[in-house]
Design an enzyme around this catalytic site. Structure first.
Site, PDB file in Angstrom:
ATOM      1  N   LYS A  75      13.637  -0.894 -33.667  1.00  0.00           N
ATOM      2  CA  LYS A  75      15.006  -0.897 -34.204  1.00  0.00           C
ATOM      3  C   LYS A  75      16.052  -0.589 -33.133  1.00  0.00           C
ATOM      4  CE  LYS A  75      14.052  -0.170 -39.102  1.00  0.00           C
ATOM      5  NZ  LYS A  75      12.581  -0.108 -39.174  1.00  0.00           N
ATOM      6  N   GLU A  93       8.268  10.620 -40.547  1.00  0.00           N
ATOM      7  CA  GLU A  93       7.304   9.566 -40.201  1.00  0.00           C
ATOM      8  C   GLU A  93       6.362  10.034 -39.093  1.00  0.00           C
ATOM      9  OE1 GLU A  93       8.965   5.867 -38.786  1.00  0.00           O
ATOM     10  OE2 GLU A  93       7.090   4.785 -39.152  1.00  0.00           O
ATOM     11  N   CYS A 109      14.922  -0.562 -48.043  1.00  0.00           N
ATOM     12  CA  CYS A 109      14.414  -0.937 -46.715  1.00  0.00           C
ATOM     13  C   CYS A 109      12.915  -1.230 -46.681  1.00  0.00           C
ATOM     14  CB  CYS A 109      14.791   0.150 -45.727  1.00  0.00           C
ATOM     15  SG  CYS A 109      16.579   0.428 -45.759  1.00  0.00           S
ATOM     16  N   HIS A 133      18.639  -1.576 -37.542  1.00  0.00           N
ATOM     17  CA  HIS A 133      17.913  -1.485 -38.804  1.00  0.00           C
ATOM     18  C   HIS A 133      18.387  -2.641 -39.688  1.00  0.00           C
ATOM     19  CE1 HIS A 133      15.832  -0.316 -42.238  1.00  0.00           C
ATOM     20  NE2 HIS A 133      16.199   0.950 -42.377  1.00  0.00           N
ATOM     21  N   HIS A 169       8.562   2.643 -38.681  1.00  0.00           N
ATOM     22  CA  HIS A 169       9.825   2.367 -39.368  1.00  0.00           C
ATOM     23  C   HIS A 169      10.965   2.845 -38.459  1.00  0.00           C
ATOM     24  CE1 HIS A 169      12.470   1.405 -42.592  1.00  0.00           C
ATOM     25  NE2 HIS A 169      12.873   2.643 -42.771  1.00  0.00           N
ATOM     26  N   PHE A 202      15.121   3.890 -49.323  1.00  0.00           N
ATOM     27  CA  PHE A 202      15.772   4.748 -50.314  1.00  0.00           C
ATOM     28  C   PHE A 202      14.973   4.719 -51.610  1.00  0.00           C
ATOM     29  CE2 PHE A 202      20.589   4.948 -49.153  1.00  0.00           C
ATOM     30  CZ  PHE A 202      20.266   5.679 -48.028  1.00  0.00           C
TER      31      PHE A 202
END
Lengths: 265, 400
Positions: free
Chosen positions: B324, B303, B162, B329, B292, B387
């Site tokens: 998002k 975050e 991502c 996402h 994010h 990831f």
């Protein structure tokens, strides 16, 4: 022109268990005897993580460890470029097979290991490296794409860099559409400054329309032609012979990469 | 770093095809997430599907690249005069001096998933029409776009989950700074597929409802699809006031876990600090943070801690949101989509409120925008984390 000092090399391929053992055959001084690639278990991963890793991650991390050990450099602060023409073919196959079945219950471990940057992730887990890493793909030009990215990091950001380029083969039915015969991996540690004991100085540039160098040994040439990471072999041959010179490597349609090797020891 | 001019940009997602439609949706705080009715998926979840992708036709001579991901790339590229802007750049610099760096996590895997249902019963072979290099391989996205835009410079796909299409800005920056190229097309395309829908579901990271980032009751992601592109060059001697610049970029690794972020957001913090440092800016120079903000409890918590640590005693003054809730996402496309949203924010003075979030997590040390705010802003920070602990932060700004 991008330049860097080469400090360490790692190699794992068919009949080529590591750089020291494989170099004489690549140089042409000894006969090359192909054997199925043996993928070592990488060091440094906690046992639970090690059990979760597939062949591709083991290959990419092991070859990187060889290069870092050869360079005598601490991997913790070392930015890394991982480049592969494909992800883990077996995991991809298993997920596609599961998704084609009635229950579609994908294994969570398989899923997070299926990402193209799995090797970069496990490398940072094994070494504690918190520096930037990237995961590239340029199909058959993936080694050259990785080398260019690594050289740009060294030249522009004045940082030492690890490059690990690797592939494993696909099982059927994907194998019929992408016939990679075996696993191959090469890793280089590159730095902006010479340091006490560099192996060579590399200068890399784009080369339009040239053809890539081939190898005189039919067996090594077959390896070069069949495996994207083995497109590095003309460069490895110069290094194995400790020769200065220039090689042209496969990259993209109409675009090649020229690598000049100087001060080779 | 030397700032780079974002000469042209475009984005297509479930909240709109092209910039005017995206902007209108952001102004209306409209979410594009809908109950999942994608392909044969039977999961109870919401997705951000781009309508009309199935009807896209690739140029006849590039038909071998035909798959959902490249159709979405084509769909996105056709907007906002982007192809013309790239053609002008190719005329100016020459095709060999224009690079191409694109992010994707799954490329054309949907078409492989479907091909696996159509294997020959006797031999197990995939259908003869299956084209590995044109659709399945991660690079197929860049190979298609390179052929379509007639680019001949350096090219690669970044596939770091991502963070992929945020990190492409870094690759392009280095190639331009190294003098290999004069301009680069960057971006990201990721399309809906069963691998990510069922895969994230297996990790219990998917919400049954439209995702609500940073809400106290957040319970997972909603997966979306998108295509976003930017054309970046060295800035000319004089720039319009509303020109958008890439000012800074930071990249780091967590070295913590494959699918969970460092709980204190250490890697995220390092990426943000490096982005600010490369821009020569301090936290008080940032007017808006596009988080994010995936909507999972642990991602947003990590975050949140990282943002609070970076902005420290100024954290209460910074406005932040995740978009998002609107787009879903979009995985490997998220970095570029959200860079484009930041560019829209800068150009139109719009700080977008996060859609779907009702009750903001009180533990946050900064202001999370639930409603839009309209005021001129000069600089925005965009976070992308993936990831494998792969982190990237971008700083964008107006020319003046």
């Amino acid at each position: 022109m991008l330049t860097a000092y080469l400090q360490g090399v790692g190699l794992i391929g068919p009949g080529l268990p590591d750089w020291r053992t494989g170099a004489p055959a690549i140089a042409g001084g000894e006969p090359y005897t192909p054997q199925p690639t043996v993928i070592p278990v990488p060091e440094g991963l906690p046992p639970a993580e090690r059990r979760r890793t597939g062949a591709t991650v083991k290959l990419a991390v092991s070859v990187a460890q060889q290069a870092v050990t050869d360079a005598g450099i601490d991997p913790e602060g070392l930015p890394a470029v991982f480049s592969s023409s494909g992800g883990d073919g077996l995991i991809c196959h298993e997920i596609c097979q599961t998704l084609a079945s009635a229950d579609r219950q994908v294994s969570p471990t398989r899923f997070h290991n299926s990402v193209h940057n799995a090797a970069a992730g496990y490398w940072s887990l094994a070494t504690g490296a918190t520096a930037a890493s990237t995961a590239l793909c340029a199909f058959d030009g993936s080694f050259a794409a990785g080398l260019l990215e690594a050289l740009a990091l060294v030249t522009v950001d004045r940082q030492p860099v690890l490059l690990s380029a690797y592939e494993t083969s696909y099982p059927e039915p994907l194998r019929a559409t992408r016939p990679l015969p075996d696993s191959f991996a090469v890793a280089l540690v590159l730095t902006p400054a010479a340091g006490p004991n560099p192996r060579a100085r590399l200068a890399v540039s784009l080369r339009d329309g040239a053809t890539a160098d081939r190898l005189s040994s039919p067996q090594l040439e077959a390896l070069r032609a069949a495996l994207p990471a083995a497109r590095s072999l003309p460069l490895l041959r110069l290094l194995a012979r400790r020769e200065a010179g220039e090689v042209v490597l496969d990259y993209l349609d109409g675009q090649r990469l020229a690598v000049e090797v100087r001060e080779c020891r | 770093m030397t700032p780079l001019h974002i000469r042209a940009f475009t984005a297509t997602s479930c909240i709109g095809r092209g910039l005017p439609a995206m902007l209108e949706s952001l102004r209306a705080q409209r979410s594009g997430l809908m109950p999942c009715n994608f392909e044969t998926v039977t999961l109870e979840t919401y997705v951000g599907e781009v309508p009309g992708v199935d009807d896209v036709r690739l140029p006849a001579e590039l038909r071998r690249f035909d798959c959902r991901n490249n159709r979405l790339a084509q769909f996105g590229l056709e907007e906002d005069g982007f192809i013309d802007a790239v053609s002008a750049s190719v005329s100016r610099w020459g095709g060999r001096r224009v690079g191409l760096f694109l992010g994707t996590s799954t490329s054309g895997i949907l078409d492989t998933e479907v091909a696996y249902r159509q294997r020959d019963p006797a031999t197990g072979a995939l259908p003869a029409s299956f084209d590995y290099a044109g659709t399945h391989n991660s690079y197929s996205l860049a190979a298609y776009v390179r052929a379509l835009l007639e680019l001949e410079g350096p090219s690669a796909v970044v596939s770091s989950a991502c963070s992929s299409s945020a990190k492409v800005f870094g690759s392009a920056r280095r190639m331009i700074a190294a003098g290999l190229i004069d301009a680069a097309v960057v971006g990201g395309v990721d399309s809906l597929c069963l691998t990510t829908l069922y895969g994230f579901h297996s990790l219990q990271l998917v919400s049954r409802n439209p995702c609500k980032p940073f809400d106290v009751a957040r319970d997972g992601i909603s997966i979306g699809e998108a295509a976003a592109f930017a054309l970046i060059e060295r800035p000319p001697d004089s720039l319009d006031r509303d020109a958008i610049l890439l000012l800074g970029i930071g990249e780091s690794s967590d070295a913590y876990h494959m699918s969970s972020p460092h709980p204190e957001g250490c890697g995220a913090r390092a990426a943000m600090l490096q982005a600010l440092a490369t821009a020569g800016l301090t936290p008080q120079d940032i007017d808006y943070v596009n988080l994010h903000g995936t909507g999972t409890p642990s991602n947003d918590s990590a975050e949140g801690k990282a943002v609070a640590a970076v902005f420290a005693d100024r954290a209460a003054a910074v406005a932040a949101s995740s978009t998002k809730g609107a787009t879903g996402h979009t995985l490997g496309a998220a970095g570029s989509v959200e860079a484009v949203i930041c560019a829209l924010s800068l150009r139109h003075g719009l700080l977008p409120g996060g859609a779907n979030t009702r009750q903001v997590d009180a533990s946050l040390g900064f202001e999370y925008l639930c409603a839009n705010r309209q005021r001129p802003i000069a600089r925005a920070l965009s976070n992308s984390f993936g990831f494998g602990g792969s982190n990237c932060a971008l700083v964008l700004g107006r020319a003046c």
